[in-house]
Scaffold this motif. Structure first.
Motif, PDB file in Angstrom:
ATOM      1  N   GLN A  36     -13.183  -0.654  -1.580  1.00 30.55           N
ATOM      2  CA  GLN A  36     -13.832  -1.886  -1.554  1.00 30.55           C
ATOM      3  C   GLN A  36     -13.046  -3.082  -1.916  1.00 30.55           C
ATOM      4  O   GLN A  36     -12.955  -4.211  -1.510  1.00 30.55           O
ATOM      5  CB  GLN A  36     -15.410  -1.883  -2.095  1.00 30.55           C
ATOM      6  CG  GLN A  36     -15.983  -2.958  -2.089  1.00 30.55           C
ATOM      7  CD  GLN A  36     -17.449  -3.107  -2.592  1.00 30.55           C
ATOM      8  OE1 GLN A  36     -18.507  -2.534  -2.266  1.00 30.55           O
ATOM      9  NE2 GLN A  36     -17.561  -3.584  -3.795  1.00 30.55           N
ATOM     10  N   LYS A  37     -12.425  -2.687  -3.442  1.00 34.31           N
ATOM     11  CA  LYS A  37     -11.509  -3.895  -3.844  1.00 34.31           C
ATOM     12  C   LYS A  37     -10.554  -4.224  -2.973  1.00 34.31           C
ATOM     13  O   LYS A  37     -10.145  -5.517  -2.985  1.00 34.31           O
ATOM     14  CB  LYS A  37     -11.062  -3.206  -5.005  1.00 34.31           C
ATOM     15  CG  LYS A  37     -10.450  -4.320  -6.184  1.00 34.31           C
ATOM     16  CD  LYS A  37      -9.774  -3.706  -7.364  1.00 34.31           C
ATOM     17  CE  LYS A  37      -9.863  -4.817  -8.316  1.00 34.31           C
ATOM     18  NZ  LYS A  37     -10.699  -4.408  -9.574  1.00 34.31           N
ATOM     19  N   THR A  38      -9.926  -3.296  -2.137  1.00 29.81           N
ATOM     20  CA  THR A  38      -8.516  -3.812  -1.283  1.00 29.81           C
ATOM     21  C   THR A  38      -9.387  -4.560   0.083  1.00 29.81           C
ATOM     22  O   THR A  38      -8.642  -5.392   0.568  1.00 29.81           O
ATOM     23  CB  THR A  38      -7.912  -2.575  -0.945  1.00 29.81           C
ATOM     24  OG1 THR A  38      -8.902  -1.565  -0.334  1.00 29.81           O
ATOM     25  CG2 THR A  38      -7.053  -1.787  -2.003  1.00 29.81           C
ATOM     26  N   LEU A  39     -10.641  -4.088   0.507  1.00 29.94           N
ATOM     27  CA  LEU A  39     -11.255  -4.845   1.890  1.00 29.94           C
ATOM     28  C   LEU A  39     -11.486  -6.228   1.258  1.00 29.94           C
ATOM     29  O   LEU A  39     -11.606  -7.022   2.000  1.00 29.94           O
ATOM     30  CB  LEU A  39     -12.514  -3.931   2.053  1.00 29.94           C
ATOM     31  CG  LEU A  39     -12.348  -2.608   2.587  1.00 29.94           C
ATOM     32  CD1 LEU A  39     -13.417  -2.169   3.041  1.00 29.94           C
ATOM     33  CD2 LEU A  39     -11.441  -2.425   3.733  1.00 29.94           C
ATOM     34  N   VAL A  40     -11.610  -6.754   0.123  1.00 30.27           N
ATOM     35  CA  VAL A  40     -12.090  -7.902  -0.363  1.00 30.27           C
ATOM     36  C   VAL A  40     -10.788  -8.865  -0.587  1.00 30.27           C
ATOM     37  O   VAL A  40     -10.712  -9.955  -0.696  1.00 30.27           O
ATOM     38  CB  VAL A  40     -13.121  -7.995  -1.438  1.00 30.27           C
ATOM     39  CG1 VAL A  40     -12.465  -7.888  -2.727  1.00 30.27           C
ATOM     40  CG2 VAL A  40     -14.090  -9.159  -1.388  1.00 30.27           C
ATOM     41  N   THR A  41      -9.671  -8.014  -0.663  1.00 28.42           N
ATOM     42  CA  THR A  41      -8.400  -9.048  -0.662  1.00 28.42           C
ATOM     43  C   THR A  41      -8.039  -9.498   0.839  1.00 28.42           C
ATOM     44  O   THR A  41      -8.613  -8.774   1.924  1.00 28.42           O
ATOM     45  CB  THR A  41      -7.147  -8.080  -1.021  1.00 28.42           C
ATOM     46  OG1 THR A  41      -7.071  -7.224  -0.079  1.00 28.42           O
ATOM     47  CG2 THR A  41      -7.497  -7.370  -2.511  1.00 28.42           C
TER      48      THR A  41
ATOM     49  N   ASN B  27       1.057   6.688  -6.806  1.00 28.75           N
ATOM     50  CA  ASN B  27      -0.172   7.607  -7.130  1.00 28.75           C
ATOM     51  C   ASN B  27       0.392   9.262  -6.939  1.00 28.75           C
ATOM     52  O   ASN B  27       0.101  10.060  -7.688  1.00 28.75           O
ATOM     53  CB  ASN B  27      -1.317   7.547  -5.921  1.00 28.75           C
ATOM     54  CG  ASN B  27      -2.573   7.715  -6.340  1.00 28.75           C
ATOM     55  OD1 ASN B  27      -2.841   6.807  -6.947  1.00 28.75           O
ATOM     56  ND2 ASN B  27      -3.381   8.564  -5.785  1.00 28.75           N
TER      57      ASN B  27
ATOM     58  N   ASN C 166       0.906  -1.261   0.066  1.00 27.65           N
ATOM     59  CA  ASN C 166      -0.097  -0.175  -0.048  1.00 27.65           C
ATOM     60  C   ASN C 166       0.964   1.366  -0.021  1.00 27.65           C
ATOM     61  O   ASN C 166       0.377   2.374  -0.681  1.00 27.65           O
ATOM     62  CB  ASN C 166      -0.814   0.124   1.264  1.00 27.65           C
ATOM     63  CG  ASN C 166      -2.171  -1.141   0.965  1.00 27.65           C
ATOM     64  OD1 ASN C 166      -3.025  -0.782   0.086  1.00 27.65           O
ATOM     65  ND2 ASN C 166      -1.738  -2.374   1.596  1.00 27.65           N
TER      66      ASN C 166
ATOM     67  N   SER D  37     -14.045   5.435  -6.159  1.00 30.46           N
ATOM     68  CA  SER D  37     -13.858   4.817  -7.480  1.00 30.46           C
ATOM     69  C   SER D  37     -14.096   3.092  -7.136  1.00 30.46           C
ATOM     70  O   SER D  37     -13.755   2.538  -8.035  1.00 30.46           O
ATOM     71  CB  SER D  37     -12.065   4.791  -7.759  1.00 30.46           C
ATOM     72  OG  SER D  37     -11.329   4.430  -6.893  1.00 30.46           O
ATOM     73  N   GLY D  38     -14.241   2.615  -5.951  1.00 31.78           N
ATOM     74  CA  GLY D  38     -14.610   1.579  -5.745  1.00 31.78           C
ATOM     75  C   GLY D  38     -13.124   0.714  -5.407  1.00 31.78           C
ATOM     76  O   GLY D  38     -13.200  -0.573  -5.108  1.00 31.78           O
ATOM     77  N   VAL D  39     -12.240   1.512  -5.463  1.00 32.30           N
ATOM     78  CA  VAL D  39     -10.774   0.595  -5.122  1.00 32.30           C
ATOM     79  C   VAL D  39     -10.634   0.354  -3.541  1.00 32.30           C
ATOM     80  O   VAL D  39     -10.151  -0.553  -3.179  1.00 32.30           O
ATOM     81  CB  VAL D  39      -9.529   1.488  -5.580  1.00 32.30           C
ATOM     82  CG1 VAL D  39      -8.237   0.927  -5.209  1.00 32.30           C
ATOM     83  CG2 VAL D  39      -9.609   1.790  -7.067  1.00 32.30           C
TER      84      VAL D  39
ATOM     85  N   ARG E  28       1.683   1.787  -3.521  1.00 37.83           N
ATOM     86  CA  ARG E  28       0.718   2.151  -4.396  1.00 37.83           C
ATOM     87  C   ARG E  28       0.529   3.544  -4.357  1.00 37.83           C
ATOM     88  O   ARG E  28       0.132   4.473  -5.329  1.00 37.83           O
ATOM     89  CB  ARG E  28      -0.441   1.298  -3.822  1.00 37.83           C
ATOM     90  CG  ARG E  28      -1.605   1.476  -4.880  1.00 37.83           C
ATOM     91  CD  ARG E  28      -3.024   1.521  -3.994  1.00 37.83           C
ATOM     92  NE  ARG E  28      -3.998   2.885  -4.430  1.00 37.83           N
ATOM     93  CZ  ARG E  28      -5.184   2.967  -4.284  1.00 37.83           C
ATOM     94  NH1 ARG E  28      -5.706   2.350  -3.219  1.00 37.83           N
ATOM     95  NH2 ARG E  28      -5.687   4.133  -4.900  1.00 37.83           N
TER      96      ARG E  28
END
Lengths: 283, 362
Positions: free
Chosen positions: A103-108, A29, A22, A99-101, A25
């Motif tokens: 949530q995407k990291t929460l599901v990893t 950014n 992170n 952007s939904g990112v 990342r």
């Protein structure tokens, strides 16, 4: 956690690798958004130039000539940088949510704590880099760090300590509003007026009584005073008259105490808010 | 396309922690704090390797269900086991073993396609030695190899979706959740995604797909559940569901008012033009006749209507849509303006029926 007998291949994540993932990342950014990075540096630099040019003479008299206005102002600009970068923390989070990112990291399977720690570390690195630039620029303009290189490092440390409470605040606002504009407005609305009603730009003693009262309860006063005390290697605190610790420590001990307390309070609120936002509890 | 050893995911190693089901839920309920009962007693049993479709209109509870299965929402009641793990006590093990593609496309805009996949590899802890190969393989799979080093910011909607899909597959999960993966895509991009999904399903991956489009479910899925207002109202293969509808649909637009529509409906019911007992639905502008020989006997009906002095302004024979399935199952049309689930599904601005109908003549 890993077990060879499980049917599903165990991933190789560790807490440290999650933090690193992170951290990198958000570094990418920042590098890919040079405009944001540069403009967040530009505003404080413009302040540094303008204030020293416009107020330099007048302020110099208010300072009774012991130190130059450049030297007086640099700690304030450093605190301003810490505020600006810290406020971008919440903006980044809202961006991620929108952007939904997020949530995407929460599901990893990454650790939630590591996700936020990596992001925060990246922001602290930005703060440090920008402060180094401004310190160098300030010295070029004639500011003097009386405590030398050790003092410069200590000033960076104070700035990081100062930034944490606002970083936490920014994330709390981000999660409360989940809206980029509100987060930006909330940060800006607080930032500029608070800078003016503190010891940042002029000695508090030269201001009206009510501002002196506000400045006493203004966190920025303590960040600026701590950085300034190191910068001029003297007790500079005006809002409280502490004499118990001797010299520069009469400023540093109470100022750092206030900052640590603020960090703990806002940090706790942020941890609570973030834990709530990342939990699977239905809301 | 995956040459990896999927069997390591598929086999039980100790026979108890994992059954032969990728997903097993019992009586799942999800109630939001404002009292909205988004999911009301959903029980699912999805065997490994199945391409499962979860069908329903906007706001029916599809996204809430999928989020519950993917550990993003905790069920208010009921039990959920995914890949043999309990959603309450072992969420991290579930996260390691599933891929999840959200309804809203989410890629990191500042990163290139390759960097996005690398981030996903890091996030899912793909072994370091496998990463480069895995990334190249996925870039090929979703046809992004040519733009691998371009920032995702400039990608088209379809390219972002494909990258998003690839990010959900880096760890070769035995189970993949796809939440309306093709909503808002043009037919070409949609067909391309369908190919990828079929390819990974052929390789043994269980797929849980939600969709508003009967056509999509029909094309891809082995088995479907239809959800409406948080409850499963029908289950079966796409063929089963179509049989529920009982044939094709002949839509006839009529010039005159409700009186003419009622008379036309009577003619369909009483003249015996259709060999089966056709369902007749009086719509806003005419009638809809559902029959196995709608295509063959349609012209005869048009003649009969003309003879009865009823003016026909248009007609169309089409395959059943999701709306028709709903009509057959529940006796109600899908309401287009169902409220969104709080914090979950986004309105697409597209009515499911219209979108499904564009491919209905396939």
């Amino acid at each position: 956690m890993s077990s060879e007998t499980e049917g599903v291949a165990r991933t190789s994540n560790t807490f440290a690798s999650d933090v690193w993932t992170n951290f990198m990342r958000w570094n990418i950014n920042a590098v890919r958004n040079p405009f944001v990075v540069i403009s967040s540096l530009l505003q404080p630099i413009i302040f540094l130039f303008l204030f020293t040019q416009v107020f330099g003479n007048v302020a110099g008299q208010a300072l009774s000539g012991r130190i130059s206005y450049e030297t007086y102002l640099v700690p304030a600009i450093i605190v301003q940088i810490a505020l600006i970068v810290a406020s971008s923390s919440g903006i980044g989070l809202v961006d991620d949510i929108e952007s939904g990112v997020f949530q995407k990291t929460l599901v990893t399977p990454m650790s939630r704590t590591a996700i936020f720690l990596g992001k925060t570390l990246s922001e602290l690195v930005r703060i440090v880099v920008q402060i180094v630039i401004v310190l160098a620029l300030g010295v070029l303009l004639g500011a003097e760090i009386k405590s030398g290189l050790t003092g410069a490092l200590a000033i960076i440390g104070v700035a990081v300590l100062f930034s944490l409470w606002f970083l936490a605040f920014s994330n709390v606002v981000a999660l409360a509003t989940r809206d980029q504009e509100s987060t930006i407005i909330a940060a800006n609305m607080i930032q500029l007026p608070l800078l003016f009603v503190s010891s940042a730009f002029l000695p508090v003693n030269s201001m009206p009584d009510w501002i002196q009262v506000v400045a006493t309860y203004n966190p920025i006063t303590y960040g600026v005073d701590a950085a300034r005390a190191i910068m001029v290697n003297a007790d500079v605190m005006e809002v409280w008259n502490v004499t118990a610790f001797g010299g520069i420590w009469n400023t540093l001990v109470p100022a750092i105490g206030v900052l640590v307390a603020l960090d703990l309070v806002f940090g706790a609120i942020a941890v609570y808010t973030i834990t709530r936002a990342t939990s699977a509890d239905v809301q | 396309m995956f040459d990896g050893d999927m069997s390591s995911y598929m086999t039980d190693t100790d026979g108890t922690t994992q059954g032969d089901h990728a997903i097993e839920t019992d009586g799942v309920e999800v109630t939001y704090s404002d009292g909205t009962e988004a999911v009301r007693g959903v029980s699912l049993s999805i065997p490994r390797g199945e391409f499962f479709g979860f069908l329903g209109p906007n706001g029916a509870g599809k996204t809430t269900t999928i989020k519950t299965l993917a550990t993003l929402l905790r069920p208010t009641a009921g039990s959920v086991r995914v890949n043999g793990f309990d959603v309450e006590s072992e969420p991290r093990k579930i996260r390691e073993s599933i891929g999840y593609m959200a309804q809203e496309t989410s890629v990191i805009a500042e990163m290139t396609a390759r960097e996005n996949l690398r981030f996903a590899c890091d996030a899912y802890g793909v072994p370091k030695t496998d990463r480069s190969g895995r990334i190249e393989e996925l870039l090929d799979l979703v046809d992004l190899a040519d733009v691998a080093d371009k920032q995702a910011e400039g990608f088209s909607g379809g390219m972002k979706k494909r990258l998003d899909a690839a990010m959900a597959l880096v760890h070769r999960p035995p189970l993949v959740f796809l939440d309306e993966p093709t909503t808002g895509l043009d037919p070409k991009a949609r067909n391309r995604l369908w190919e990828y999904f079929e390819a990974i399903n052929d390789d043994g991956t269980t797929i849980f797909l939600t969709t508003q489009y009967l056509e999509e479910a029909d094309y891809l899925c082995d088995r479907l559940s239809v959800i409406l207002d948080g409850e499963i109202v029908a289950e079966g293969s796409p063929a089963d569901l179509k049989r529920e509808v009982g044939g094709e649909i002949l839509d006839i637009e009529l010039e005159d008012g409700s009186d003419a529509r009622d008379r036309a409906a009577d003619i369909v019911r009483e003249d015996g033009l259709f060999s089966d007992d056709p369902a007749v639905d009086v719509t806003d502008g005419g009638i809809s006749v559902t029959s196995r020989d709608a295509r063959q006997r349609g012209p005869d009906l048009l003649v009969a209507l003309r003879d009865a002095g009823i003016a026909v302004t248009g007609f169309n024979v089409r395959s059943p849509t999701l709306d028709d399935v709903f009509l057959a199952i529940t006796g109600e049309h899908i309401e287009d303006d169902l409220p969104d689930e709080p914090g979950a599904e986004q309105a697409t601005g597209e009515t499911p029926a219209a979108a499904a109908a564009d491919g209905g003549e396939r």
